[in-house]
Design a protein around this motif. Structure first.
Motif, short mmCIF file in Angstrom:
data_model
loop_
_atom_site.label_atom_id
_atom_site.label_comp_id
_atom_site.label_asym_id
_atom_site.label_seq_id
_atom_site.Cartn_x
_atom_site.Cartn_y
_atom_site.Cartn_z
N ASN A 49 -5.11 -0.18 -2.05
CA ASN A 49 -4.98 0.50 -0.76
C ASN A 49 -4.06 1.71 -0.90
O ASN A 49 -2.83 1.58 -0.96
N LYS A 76 -9.39 -7.47 -5.59
CA LYS A 76 -8.16 -7.03 -6.23
C LYS A 76 -8.37 -5.76 -7.05
O LYS A 76 -7.41 -5.12 -7.48
N PHE A 110 0.85 -1.19 0.00
CA PHE A 110 0.00 0.00 0.00
C PHE A 110 0.89 1.24 0.00
O PHE A 110 2.07 1.19 0.37
N THR A 136 -2.83 -4.65 4.22
CA THR A 136 -2.82 -5.71 3.20
C THR A 136 -4.21 -6.29 2.93
O THR A 136 -4.36 -7.10 2.01
N TYR A 137 -5.19 -5.86 3.72
CA TYR A 137 -6.54 -6.42 3.57
C TYR A 137 -7.20 -5.86 2.31
O TYR A 137 -7.18 -4.65 2.07
N GLN A 138 -7.82 -6.75 1.52
CA GLN A 138 -8.52 -6.34 0.31
C GLN A 138 -9.83 -7.10 0.19
O GLN A 138 -9.87 -8.32 0.38
#
Length: 278
Positions: free
Chosen positions: A174, A170, A83, A165-167
């Motif tokens: 971020n 795709k 990010f 890192t959370y999504q």
């Protein structure tokens, strides 16, 4: 009697005036320390604030080494966090610089803020109470800094690693605003610093009769559940990280029970002496 006389000599407005000067001196120290932090922009931001964004951060290296030793793959062994940090407003970076400096001044100047608070409260205490509380500033400051370090080296990097890192898809990148990133680090540090003051809080609540060891023991299971829930919220979704965050808080809770017992025993001894002397 001396305490009552001293308290009665000051009117309500006198107390307010006294409090005002304590607040002014505390604010002045925070501003001075914040000004020093303002001049140390490179260290404050590149080294401290943005340190947990780098995978070379000590916490990430430690967890990576542990995972490697155990033979597990770990996100902590990545080359970099996926990010970027950006600024969306014209005065965003300047505002972040000012407020971060002020909060840095508060954290560094916390012992002095406590000292001014103690100077305001202590005249209302008996001489024995003042003697028994001489180590208040030192102990409270140590607990605060321990909590701040725990928040910075454990809670902040775990939160940044997970949330950064959370999504959900795709398709979504971020790109985190600088104020949001700084708020995460700041909240982790200050919240943990205040949380580590739990033994001090229990000490005073026990002194005034609002808390007993029995009450703390009775609600220990509930406290355990709350701590585990909070740990699950602020850490990556793995058991090891949740335990790392939860254990110190539970240890503090157990220490608080012990402190409450000691306070009640001392109060019982004083009461016994007073009864015998009467």
């Amino acid at each position: 009697m001396a305490k009552d006389k001293e308290v009665n000599e000051m009117s309500f407005l006198d107390h307010l005036e006294e409090l005002r000067w304590h607040l002014i001196r505390s604010t002045l120290v925070v501003v001075i320390l914040g000004s020093v932090a303002f001049l140390m922009r490179g260290f404050i931001f590149d080294t401290v604030i943005f340190g947990p964004k780098q995978m070379s951060f000590p916490t990430y290296r430690l967890f990576c080494d542990i995972a490697t030793y155990l033979g597990f793959d770990s996100a902590f062994c990545a080359d970099k966090l996926p990010f970027t940090i950006q600024n969306r407003t014209m005065a965003g970076q300047f505002s972040a610089h000012i407020w971060t400096s002020i909060w840095a001044g508060f954290i560094v100047g916390f012992p002095y803020v406590l000292y001014e608070l103690w100077k305001f409260i202590s005249p209302g205490l008996y001489e024995k109470e003042r003697k028994n509380s001489r180590g208040f500033i030192l102990i409270a400051s140590l607990l605060f800094f321990m909590g701040a370090l725990f928040g910075y080296y454990v809670v902040a990097p775990l939160s940044i690693n997970f949330l950064g890192t959370y999504q959900v898809s795709k398709e979504v990148l971020n790109e985190i605003d600088i104020s949001s990133f700084i708020a995460t680090v700041r909240a982790s540090v200050i919240a943990c610093g205040i949380l580590f003051e739990l033994p001090i809080l229990i000490f005073f609540l026990t002194k005034v009769g609002l808390v007993t060891p029995e009450i703390l023991k009775k609600y220990r299971k509930i406290a355990l559940v709350i701590v585990l829930i909070l740990s699950a919220v602020i850490t990556p979704p793995d058991v090891a990280s949740q335990i790392i965050v939860a254990v110190p808080v539970l240890v503090l809770y157990q220490i608080s029970i012990y402190i409450s017992k000691v306070v009640l025993k001392r109060e019982a001894k004083k009461t016994g002496k007073n009864v015998r002397s009467g």
